[in-house]
Design a protein around this motif. Structure first.
Motif, PDB file in Angstrom:
ATOM      1  N   LEU A  64       0.366  -1.213   0.137  1.00  0.00           N
ATOM      2  CA  LEU A  64      -0.014   0.169  -0.087  1.00  0.00           C
ATOM      3  C   LEU A  64       0.541   1.317   0.087  1.00  0.00           C
ATOM      4  O   LEU A  64       0.561   2.415  -0.622  1.00  0.00           O
ATOM      5  N   ALA A  65       2.259   1.057   0.729  1.00  0.00           N
ATOM      6  CA  ALA A  65       2.932   2.060   0.531  1.00  0.00           C
ATOM      7  C   ALA A  65       3.171   2.911  -0.502  1.00  0.00           C
ATOM      8  O   ALA A  65       3.892   3.734  -0.885  1.00  0.00           O
ATOM      9  N   LEU A  66       3.153   1.789  -1.613  1.00  0.00           N
ATOM     10  CA  LEU A  66       3.734   2.046  -2.787  1.00  0.00           C
ATOM     11  C   LEU A  66       2.673   2.638  -3.700  1.00  0.00           C
ATOM     12  O   LEU A  66       3.080   2.888  -4.804  1.00  0.00           O
ATOM     13  N   VAL A  67       1.316   2.414  -3.743  1.00  0.00           N
ATOM     14  CA  VAL A  67       0.440   2.795  -4.649  1.00  0.00           C
ATOM     15  C   VAL A  67      -0.055   4.043  -4.755  1.00  0.00           C
ATOM     16  O   VAL A  67      -0.050   4.413  -5.916  1.00  0.00           O
ATOM     17  N   PRO A  68       0.242   4.805  -3.735  1.00  0.00           N
ATOM     18  CA  PRO A  68       0.184   6.318  -3.800  1.00  0.00           C
ATOM     19  C   PRO A  68       1.458   7.035  -5.607  1.00  0.00           C
ATOM     20  O   PRO A  68       0.969   7.434  -6.615  1.00  0.00           O
ATOM     21  N   ALA A  69       2.073   6.109  -5.194  1.00  0.00           N
ATOM     22  CA  ALA A  69       3.521   6.262  -6.750  1.00  0.00           C
ATOM     23  C   ALA A  69       3.882   6.054  -7.467  1.00  0.00           C
ATOM     24  O   ALA A  69       3.819   6.392  -8.636  1.00  0.00           O
ATOM     25  N   LEU A  70       2.728   4.900  -7.339  1.00  0.00           N
ATOM     26  CA  LEU A  70       2.386   3.914  -8.611  1.00  0.00           C
ATOM     27  C   LEU A  70       1.730   4.583  -9.546  1.00  0.00           C
ATOM     28  O   LEU A  70       1.482   5.144 -10.208  1.00  0.00           O
ATOM     29  N   LYS A  71       0.730   5.323  -8.707  1.00  0.00           N
ATOM     30  CA  LYS A  71      -0.613   5.968 -10.047  1.00  0.00           C
ATOM     31  C   LYS A  71       0.085   7.330  -9.934  1.00  0.00           C
ATOM     32  O   LYS A  71      -0.401   7.336 -10.993  1.00  0.00           O
ATOM     33  N   GLU A  72       0.847   7.528  -9.717  1.00  0.00           N
ATOM     34  CA  GLU A  72       1.157   8.730 -10.108  1.00  0.00           C
ATOM     35  C   GLU A  72       2.225   8.137 -11.380  1.00  0.00           C
ATOM     36  O   GLU A  72       2.304   9.227 -12.621  1.00  0.00           O
ATOM     37  N   LEU A  73       2.609   7.319 -11.671  1.00  0.00           N
ATOM     38  CA  LEU A  73       3.065   7.154 -12.576  1.00  0.00           C
ATOM     39  C   LEU A  73       2.286   6.229 -14.095  1.00  0.00           C
ATOM     40  O   LEU A  73       3.210   6.004 -14.415  1.00  0.00           O
ATOM     41  N   ASP A  74       0.578   6.600 -13.025  1.00  0.00           N
ATOM     42  CA  ASP A  74       0.430   5.436 -14.701  1.00  0.00           C
ATOM     43  C   ASP A  74       0.393   4.115 -14.489  1.00  0.00           C
ATOM     44  O   ASP A  74      -0.095   3.754 -16.004  1.00  0.00           O
TER      45      ASP A  74
END
Length: 360
Positions: free
Chosen positions: A21-31
Motif C-alpha cells: 500500500l505504501a507503493l500505491v500512490p507513487a505507482l498511480k502517479e506514474l500511471d
C-alpha cells in the motif's frame, strides 16, 4: 490506457500488505494500472478492496517449519494456486509482479516465472522469510531493508532499498489522535501495539501494570483482533482498540513513546516519526528469530531500546518504560542522525528499470 500494469501480491499478516500500500500512490502517479493477487480468505482481501484495487483470490497452502499433517496436503493447494495464478496472469498480461512475502506469493511468483513475467520481491526482515527463500530463484531482484541482508541473497539479486513508508503515516495529527482517545490532559502518551494479530506479552504487560502506568501516562493500546478487555472500558487515560487503520497516523503522532513488537515495517515507521520505542521482539519459540535480529540492529544503532520476552519477565514492563523515558533524548538524537530513508522511491526505480530493460 495506463503506461504499465503491475500485479502486487502478499498476505497472511498486515506486515505483508502495508508495504504494498505504501507503493500505491507513487505507482498511480506514474500511471500504473494496479491489481492484486492474495489468498481467498486472508486479511489482505478486505484491506486491498478498501483501497479500490481489483482483487483476485487464489488457493494457497501455509508454509510451516514444523511437523503438521497439513504439510502433506498443502503442496496440492500450492499447485492449485499456481494453476489459478497462471490463468489470471494469462488474462491480465502484467508488465511486472511485485511480491511482498507470505505464503500466497509462492504460487504467484512460480506462475510469473513460467509466463516469463519479471518479478521484484521485497524482504523486510534481516534474513529472508520462508516464502521469499522459496520464491527467490524465480525473482529478478530481491529488495532488502537492512544492509546486513545482502549477504543472504544469492546470485547478486539483492538490492538495498530500505523499507517503504506509507505517506499517510507521516501526516498524522497529534490533536486528532488525542481526541480519538478522549485524552484531555498533558500526560505523556504511550502507544502499545503488537501487530495486526496482537501480542499477548504486550497485552498482558500493559493490563497487569495499568494502574501503575496510568499514574504518569495515558495509554493507547492496540491489542489485536478479539483481544479487547471489556472490563477495562471507560477507564480514564486508557483507550483500547482491536485494530486501527484510518486513525493510526493520528495515534502514532499523538504518542510520546511506543511499545511494540519488532516487525521491520513498523520499526522503520517509528524511525521516520522519530518516536522513542521499546521493542519486545517475538521470541525464538514463536518465530525464526527475525524480530530479535531487527530489534538488536535498531538497539545497536541507538534508535530504540530492546528487551527480549524472557528478560522482560524478570525486569518487568514498568522498569523498562522508565528506562525508555530516561533514554528519550539520546534515542531522538540518534534517529535524527540516521541516513535510513523511505524506500518507496528506490523500490519504484527498481520496478520501472526492470520493466524498461525487459522491453528492450
Amino acid at each position: 490506457m495506463s503506461k504499465y500494469k503491475i500485479i502486487m501480491t502478499g498476505g497472511g499478516t498486515a506486515g505483508h500488505v502495508t508495504p504494498n500500500l505504501a507503493l500505491v500512490p507513487a505507482l498511480k502517479e506514474l500511471d500504473f494500472e494496479i491489481k492484486y493477487i492474495g489468498s481467498k480468505d486472508g486479511m489482505e482481501k478486505d484491506i486491498i478492496k478498501k483501497e479500490g484495487i481489483p482483487y483476485y483470490g487464489i488457493s494457497s497452502g501455509k508454509l510451516r517449519r514444523y511437523f503438521d499433517i497439513k504439510n502433506f496436503t498443502d503442496p496440492f493447494k500450492v499447485a492449485k494456486g499456481v494453476a489459478q495464478a497462471l490463468r489470471i496472469l494469462g488474462k491480465e498480461k502484467p508488465d511486472i509482479i511485485f511480491s511482498k512475502g507470505g505464503f500466497v506469493t509462492v504460487p504467484v511468483v512460480i506462475a510469473a516465472s513460467i509466463k516469463k513475467i519479471p518479478v521484484i520481491a521485497h524482504e523486510s526482515d534481516m534474513t529472508p522469510g520462508l516464502a521469499n527463500k522459496l520464491a527467490s530463484p524465480f525473482c529478478d531482484k530481491l529488495c532488502v531493508t537492512f544492509r546486513e541482508s545482502l549477504k543472504h541473497v544469492k546470485n547478486n539479486k539483492g538490492i538495498l532499498t530500505g523499507s517503504p513508508i506509507r505517506r499517510e503515516i507521516l501526516k498524522g495529527s497529534k490533536i486528532l489522535g488525542k481526541e480519538a482517545c478522549g485524552f484531555k490532559d498533558d500526560k505523556d502518551i504511550i502507544l502499545a501495539m503488537g501487530g495486526s494479530l496482537g501480542a499477548k506479552v504486550i497485552n498482558d504487560g500493559i493490563r497487569e501494570n495499568l494502574q501503575e502506568l496510568l499514574k504518569d501516562n495515558n495509554i493507547i493500546h492496540i491489542c489485536g483482533k478479539g483481544n479487547l478487555d471489556k472490563n477495562l472500558e471507560g477507564i480514564n487515560g486508557y483507550k483500547q482498540f482491536e485494530y486501527v487503520r484510518e486513525e493510526l497516523p493520528n495515534l502514532m503522532q499523538a504518542a510520546d513513546y511506543i511499545i511494540s513488537r519488532a516487525g521491520a515495517n513498523s520499526i522503520f515507521e517509528f524511525l521516520a516519526l522519530r518516536k522513542p520505542t521499546l521493542l519486545i521482539p517475538l521470541s525464538r519459540n514463536q518465530s525464526r528469530g527475525d524480530q530479535i535480529l531487527n530489534a538488536n540492529s535498531f538497539k545497536k544503532e541507538g534508535f530504540a531500546l530492546a528487551v527480549e520476552e524472557e528478560e522482560l519477565a524478570q525486569t518487568g514492563l514498568v522498569k523498562n518504560v522508565l528506562m525508555l523515558k530516561n533514554s528519550k533524548q539520546n534515542l531522538i538524537d540518534s534517529m535524527n542522525k540516521s541516513n535510513m530513508n523511505d524506500g518507496v522511491k528506490e523500490i519504484i526505480r527498481v520496478i520501472t528499470s526492470t520493466i524498461e530493460s525487459k522491453r528492450k
